[in-house]
Design an enzyme around this catalytic site. Structure first.
Site, PDB file in Angstrom:
ATOM      1  N   CYS A  84       0.609  -1.471  -0.252  1.00  0.00           N
ATOM      2  CA  CYS A  84       0.138  -0.763   0.075  1.00  0.00           C
ATOM      3  C   CYS A  84       0.988   1.436   0.247  1.00  0.00           C
ATOM      4  CB  CYS A  84      -0.714   0.087   1.113  1.00  0.00           C
ATOM      5  SG  CYS A  84      -0.176   0.361   3.060  1.00  0.00           S
ATOM      6  N   ARG A  85       0.033   2.872   0.490  1.00  0.00           N
ATOM      7  CA  ARG A  85       1.095   3.904  -0.241  1.00  0.00           C
ATOM      8  C   ARG A  85       2.499   3.341   1.881  1.00  0.00           C
ATOM      9  NH1 ARG A  85       1.597   8.844   2.373  1.00  0.00           N
ATOM     10  NH2 ARG A  85       0.640   8.514   3.979  1.00  0.00           N
TER      11      ARG A  85
END
Length: 100
Positions: free
Chosen positions: A63-64
């Site tokens: 993810c980020r």
């Protein structure tokens, strides 16, 4: 929960090792670039798309920053899917990215 550093994921990809990567970020985030071999399955869709994953394979979740991928790991592991969380997410990724 198993974890892996972004630089190790990059090393595996560069060396040609088969690695299954699932990017759980939202569409707008992925549109800014993602790891070239990654499959995009937003976190909110992970349960509805679990049938797309092979329980005989291991998946690196991205993810980020590493928090949503950690949640995805928890969800998938509870369904007997083998997962590894990429620490630091795309904020730690220094390798090539593509726009899909």
């Amino acid at each position: 929960m198993k974890t892996i550093e972004a630089k190790e994921v990059e090393r595996l990809l560069v060396s040609g090792n088969p690695i299954n990567i699932i990017d759980v970020r939202e569409n707008d985030e992925v549109s800014q670039g993602m790891i070239p071999t990654a499959t995009h399955i937003p976190l909110g869709e992970i349960l509805n798309r679990i049938h797309e994953l092979d329980s005989n394979k291991e998946y690196v979740m991205v993810c980020r920053s590493g928090k949503r991928s950690e949640k995805a790991c928890t969800i998938l592991a509870s369904h007997n899917i083998k997962v590894i969380n990429m620490l630091g997410g795309m904020l730690s990724w220094k390798g090539k990215t593509i726009i899909k």
